[in-house]
Design a protein around this motif. Structure first.
Motif, PDB file in Angstrom:
ATOM      1  N   TYR A  27       0.827  -1.200   0.000  1.00  0.00           N
ATOM      2  CA  TYR A  27       0.000   0.000   0.000  1.00  0.00           C
ATOM      3  C   TYR A  27       0.867   1.257   0.000  1.00  0.00           C
ATOM      4  CZ  TYR A  27       1.167  -0.289   4.959  1.00  0.00           C
ATOM      5  OH  TYR A  27       1.850  -0.389   6.135  1.00  0.00           O
ATOM      6  N   ASP A  28       2.146   1.104   0.392  1.00  0.00           N
ATOM      7  CA  ASP A  28       3.035   2.257   0.458  1.00  0.00           C
ATOM      8  C   ASP A  28       4.438   1.826   0.041  1.00  0.00           C
ATOM      9  OD1 ASP A  28       4.637   4.420   1.072  1.00  0.00           O
ATOM     10  OD2 ASP A  28       3.534   4.926   2.892  1.00  0.00           O
ATOM     11  N   TYR A  29       4.771   2.025  -1.236  1.00  0.00           N
ATOM     12  CA  TYR A  29       6.084   1.630  -1.756  1.00  0.00           C
ATOM     13  C   TYR A  29       7.204   2.388  -1.047  1.00  0.00           C
ATOM     14  CZ  TYR A  29       4.029  -0.939  -5.679  1.00  0.00           C
ATOM     15  OH  TYR A  29       3.354  -1.850  -6.446  1.00  0.00           O
ATOM     16  N   GLN A  30       6.955   3.656  -0.755  1.00  0.00           N
ATOM     17  CA  GLN A  30       7.971   4.477  -0.092  1.00  0.00           C
ATOM     18  C   GLN A  30       8.365   3.857   1.245  1.00  0.00           C
ATOM     19  OE1 GLN A  30       9.410   7.500  -0.925  1.00  0.00           O
ATOM     20  NE2 GLN A  30       8.100   8.530  -2.397  1.00  0.00           N
ATOM     21  N   GLU A  31       7.374   3.463   2.007  1.00  0.00           N
ATOM     22  CA  GLU A  31       7.643   2.908   3.339  1.00  0.00           C
ATOM     23  C   GLU A  31       8.406   1.596   3.242  1.00  0.00           C
ATOM     24  OE1 GLU A  31       5.108   1.092   7.066  1.00  0.00           O
ATOM     25  OE2 GLU A  31       4.256   2.803   5.972  1.00  0.00           O
ATOM     26  N   VAL A  32       8.031   0.745   2.271  1.00  0.00           N
ATOM     27  CA  VAL A  32       8.709  -0.545   2.096  1.00  0.00           C
ATOM     28  C   VAL A  32      10.171  -0.332   1.739  1.00  0.00           C
ATOM     29  CG1 VAL A  32       8.855  -2.590   0.619  1.00  0.00           C
ATOM     30  CG2 VAL A  32       6.643  -1.853   1.514  1.00  0.00           C
ATOM     31  N   ILE A  33      10.439   0.569   0.805  1.00  0.00           N
ATOM     32  CA  ILE A  33      11.829   0.809   0.417  1.00  0.00           C
ATOM     33  C   ILE A  33      12.612   1.458   1.556  1.00  0.00           C
ATOM     34  CG2 ILE A  33      13.309   2.155  -1.135  1.00  0.00           C
ATOM     35  CD1 ILE A  33      11.550   1.496  -3.398  1.00  0.00           C
ATOM     36  N   ASP A  34      11.984   2.328   2.321  1.00  0.00           N
ATOM     37  CA  ASP A  34      12.655   2.892   3.493  1.00  0.00           C
ATOM     38  C   ASP A  34      13.078   1.785   4.453  1.00  0.00           C
ATOM     39  OD1 ASP A  34      12.405   5.460   2.598  1.00  0.00           O
ATOM     40  OD2 ASP A  34      10.677   5.971   3.853  1.00  0.00           O
ATOM     41  N   ASP A  35      12.199   0.820   4.684  1.00  0.00           N
ATOM     42  CA  ASP A  35      12.519  -0.304   5.581  1.00  0.00           C
ATOM     43  C   ASP A  35      13.689  -1.120   5.035  1.00  0.00           C
ATOM     44  OD1 ASP A  35      10.424   0.479   7.175  1.00  0.00           O
ATOM     45  OD2 ASP A  35       9.036  -1.070   6.465  1.00  0.00           O
ATOM     46  N   LEU A  36      13.667  -1.390   3.734  1.00  0.00           N
ATOM     47  CA  LEU A  36      14.732  -2.180   3.116  1.00  0.00           C
ATOM     48  C   LEU A  36      16.068  -1.438   3.181  1.00  0.00           C
ATOM     49  CD1 LEU A  36      12.783  -3.446  -0.038  1.00  0.00           C
ATOM     50  CD2 LEU A  36      13.421  -4.800   1.961  1.00  0.00           C
ATOM     51  N   GLU A  78      12.290 -10.836   7.136  1.00  0.00           N
ATOM     52  CA  GLU A  78      11.485  -9.626   6.928  1.00  0.00           C
ATOM     53  C   GLU A  78      11.953  -8.899   5.670  1.00  0.00           C
ATOM     54  OE1 GLU A  78      10.813  -5.199   8.933  1.00  0.00           O
ATOM     55  OE2 GLU A  78      12.238  -6.618   9.820  1.00  0.00           O
ATOM     56  N   PHE A  79      13.276  -8.806   5.502  1.00  0.00           N
ATOM     57  CA  PHE A  79      13.830  -8.134   4.321  1.00  0.00           C
ATOM     58  C   PHE A  79      13.456  -8.904   3.058  1.00  0.00           C
ATOM     59  CE2 PHE A  79      16.841  -7.254   1.026  1.00  0.00           C
ATOM     60  CZ  PHE A  79      17.143  -5.913   1.154  1.00  0.00           C
ATOM     61  N   LEU A  80      13.654 -10.228   3.080  1.00  0.00           N
ATOM     62  CA  LEU A  80      13.391 -11.039   1.882  1.00  0.00           C
ATOM     63  C   LEU A  80      11.920 -10.984   1.489  1.00  0.00           C
ATOM     64  CD1 LEU A  80      15.618 -14.146   2.684  1.00  0.00           C
ATOM     65  CD2 LEU A  80      16.141 -12.230   1.166  1.00  0.00           C
ATOM     66  N   THR A  81      11.041 -10.997   2.468  1.00  0.00           N
ATOM     67  CA  THR A  81       9.607 -10.925   2.181  1.00  0.00           C
ATOM     68  C   THR A  81       9.256  -9.607   1.507  1.00  0.00           C
ATOM     69  OG1 THR A  81       9.030 -12.398   4.020  1.00  0.00           O
ATOM     70  CG2 THR A  81       7.295 -10.944   3.198  1.00  0.00           C
ATOM     71  N   LYS A  82       9.759  -8.514   2.055  1.00  0.00           N
ATOM     72  CA  LYS A  82       9.453  -7.197   1.482  1.00  0.00           C
ATOM     73  C   LYS A  82      10.135  -7.012   0.125  1.00  0.00           C
ATOM     74  CE  LYS A  82       8.418  -4.846   5.815  1.00  0.00           C
ATOM     75  NZ  LYS A  82       8.760  -3.758   6.748  1.00  0.00           N
ATOM     76  N   MET A  83      11.351  -7.552  -0.012  1.00  0.00           N
ATOM     77  CA  MET A  83      12.052  -7.434  -1.299  1.00  0.00           C
ATOM     78  C   MET A  83      11.330  -8.237  -2.369  1.00  0.00           C
ATOM     79  SD  MET A  83      14.736  -5.774  -2.404  1.00  0.00           S
ATOM     80  CE  MET A  83      14.863  -5.530  -4.179  1.00  0.00           C
ATOM     81  N   ASP A  84      10.912  -9.451  -2.038  1.00  0.00           N
ATOM     82  CA  ASP A  84      10.124 -10.265  -2.965  1.00  0.00           C
ATOM     83  C   ASP A  84       8.877  -9.504  -3.414  1.00  0.00           C
ATOM     84  OD1 ASP A  84      11.834 -12.414  -2.885  1.00  0.00           O
ATOM     85  OD2 ASP A  84      10.446 -13.783  -1.899  1.00  0.00           O
ATOM     86  N   SER A  85       8.187  -8.936  -2.450  1.00  0.00           N
ATOM     87  CA  SER A  85       6.935  -8.239  -2.750  1.00  0.00           C
ATOM     88  C   SER A  85       7.177  -7.054  -3.673  1.00  0.00           C
ATOM     89  CB  SER A  85       6.275  -7.769  -1.455  1.00  0.00           C
ATOM     90  OG  SER A  85       5.999  -8.868  -0.608  1.00  0.00           O
ATOM     91  N   LEU A  86       8.263  -6.323  -3.434  1.00  0.00           N
ATOM     92  CA  LEU A  86       8.598  -5.182  -4.285  1.00  0.00           C
ATOM     93  C   LEU A  86       8.930  -5.644  -5.701  1.00  0.00           C
ATOM     94  CD1 LEU A  86       9.236  -2.150  -4.623  1.00  0.00           C
ATOM     95  CD2 LEU A  86      11.587  -2.676  -3.902  1.00  0.00           C
ATOM     96  N   LEU A  87       9.766  -6.672  -5.816  1.00  0.00           N
ATOM     97  CA  LEU A  87      10.158  -7.164  -7.141  1.00  0.00           C
ATOM     98  C   LEU A  87       8.975  -7.765  -7.891  1.00  0.00           C
ATOM     99  CD1 LEU A  87      13.626  -8.753  -6.273  1.00  0.00           C
ATOM    100  CD2 LEU A  87      13.212  -6.686  -7.624  1.00  0.00           C
ATOM    101  N   GLN A  88       8.096  -8.439  -7.171  1.00  0.00           N
ATOM    102  CA  GLN A  88       6.913  -9.009  -7.815  1.00  0.00           C
ATOM    103  C   GLN A  88       5.958  -7.909  -8.283  1.00  0.00           C
ATOM    104  OE1 GLN A  88       6.037 -12.336  -8.591  1.00  0.00           O
ATOM    105  NE2 GLN A  88       8.231 -12.539  -8.193  1.00  0.00           N
ATOM    106  N   ALA A  89       5.839  -6.852  -7.499  1.00  0.00           N
ATOM    107  CA  ALA A  89       4.987  -5.731  -7.903  1.00  0.00           C
ATOM    108  C   ALA A  89       5.573  -5.044  -9.134  1.00  0.00           C
ATOM    109  CB  ALA A  89       4.857  -4.734  -6.748  1.00  0.00           C
ATOM    110  N   GLU A  90       6.892  -4.894  -9.166  1.00  0.00           N
ATOM    111  CA  GLU A  90       7.547  -4.284 -10.331  1.00  0.00           C
ATOM    112  C   GLU A  90       7.413  -5.173 -11.557  1.00  0.00           C
ATOM    113  OE1 GLU A  90      10.969  -1.639  -8.005  1.00  0.00           O
ATOM    114  OE2 GLU A  90      11.495  -3.594  -8.866  1.00  0.00           O
ATOM    115  N   LEU A  91       7.528  -6.479 -11.348  1.00  0.00           N
ATOM    116  CA  LEU A  91       7.383  -7.421 -12.461  1.00  0.00           C
ATOM    117  C   LEU A  91       5.982  -7.360 -13.053  1.00  0.00           C
ATOM    118  CD1 LEU A  91       8.679  -9.733 -14.109  1.00  0.00           C
ATOM    119  CD2 LEU A  91       7.877 -11.314 -12.349  1.00  0.00           C
TER     120      LEU A  91
END
Length: 300
Positions: A27-36, A78-91
């Motif tokens: 719901y918030d790409y900015q927040e996910v990338i900040d966490d990563l 936690e990192f891998l889950t969020k990274m997967d989600s980001l890459l899958q959303a970009e894909l």
């Protein structure tokens, strides 16, 4: 140098298990990338106080750069889950290319003399959006991916799109092997967040600028294609495979000779070996590369 065979590392990187990427609703790409970014920056004392950019594109650029330069070591789930989600959303936002929608070379060049042209596909584009069973990565002999941030090589592109798990698998293989990968050999890993299922990593010959191409370098390049085919043929799930133009980028192999070696080697191997391949894709990125392969197919 001693080189591992498939059976030596098959179970170490869970090749039998199909990878299912973690998916969160972003719901918030900015927040996910900040966490990563926070997790990566805290790993390194020299950069842990680095100020995270406010612009989304700059944040995403920084994230890729940090992962490019990062040595392989475990990351929190936690990192891998969020990274997967980001890459899958970009894909999901990219145009995935399905190989069954691509014309065979036998249709593109009906008069071609290659006996396996009905299995061949010549396709120009980004290999990381190609939905196929396996893609081939042109790796270096460390076999850990490109550590130069944002480098415009296929090794960097594939690792960046697949996610950090790919480097982890490569590290397991190479640490177990205990030596660099020989030129002309290949290893296989899962593809993680790519639309393909597997990545074949092969080390092509380096042809320094201004030097004359040697017989050994020709044989080494042919060996890259043979090693990948033989390795992929051991995997029942691989019926379609996409080859990049191995060694023709920063490794300097002349494009005309490389295209001839690629097509002739694969055609000859398919003719002389029992295999379960339905499609072999010759993936090129530039118009120049496309035209070189087209010339090969047009020769009678």
């Amino acid at each position: 140098m001693t080189q591992l065979s498939l059976k030596d590392y098959f179970s170490l990187i869970s090749l039998k298990e199909k990878y299912k990427p973690s998916k969160l609703y972003l719901y918030d790409y900015q927040e996910v990338i900040d966490d990563l970014l926070y997790i990566l920056l805290q790993e390194d004392e020299d950069i842990k106080d680095f100020r995270i950019p406010t612009n989304y594109r700059e944040k995403r650029h920084l994230l890729r750069g940090l992962l490019n330069r990062r040595e392989p070591r475990p990351l929190p789930q936690e990192f891998l889950t969020k990274m997967d989600s980001l890459l899958q959303a970009e894909l999901k936002n990219k145009k995935i290319v399905k190989i069954n929608e691509l014309d065979a070379v036998s249709e593109l060049v009906p008069a071609t003399s290659f006996s396996k042209a009905h299995k061949f596909v010549l396709w120009q584009g980004d290999i990381t959006v190609l939905e196929t069973d396996a893609i081939v990565n042109a790796a270096n002999n460390q076999m850990l991916g490109c550590f130069q941030p944002f480098h415009a090589c296929i090794d960097n592109a594939i690792h960046s799109a697949a996610g950090p798990q790919l480097r982890e698998d490569c590290a397991v293989i190479m640490s177990t092997q205990g030596s660099l990968e020989d030129t002309g050999k290949a290893k296989i890993t899962r593809a993680y967040n790519l639309p393909s299922q597997f990545v074949l990593h092969t080390v092509g010959p380096i042809v320094p600028n201004g030097t004359k191409l040697t017989k050994q370098q020709n044989e080494q390049l042919a060996s890259c294609y043979i090693s990948c085919l033989e390795l992929a043929n051991k995997m029942d799930d691989i019926k379609t495979i996409a080859f990049c133009a191995i060694s023709t980028g920063v490794f300097g192999f002349p494009k005309t000779e490389a295209a001839k070696i690629a097509v002739n080697t694969i055609n000859n191997w398919l003719e002389s070996h029992q295999n379960h391949f339905d499609k072999v894709i010759f993936n090129v990125f530039s118009n120049e590369d496309y035209n070189e392969y087209l010339k090969v197919f047009q020769q009678s």
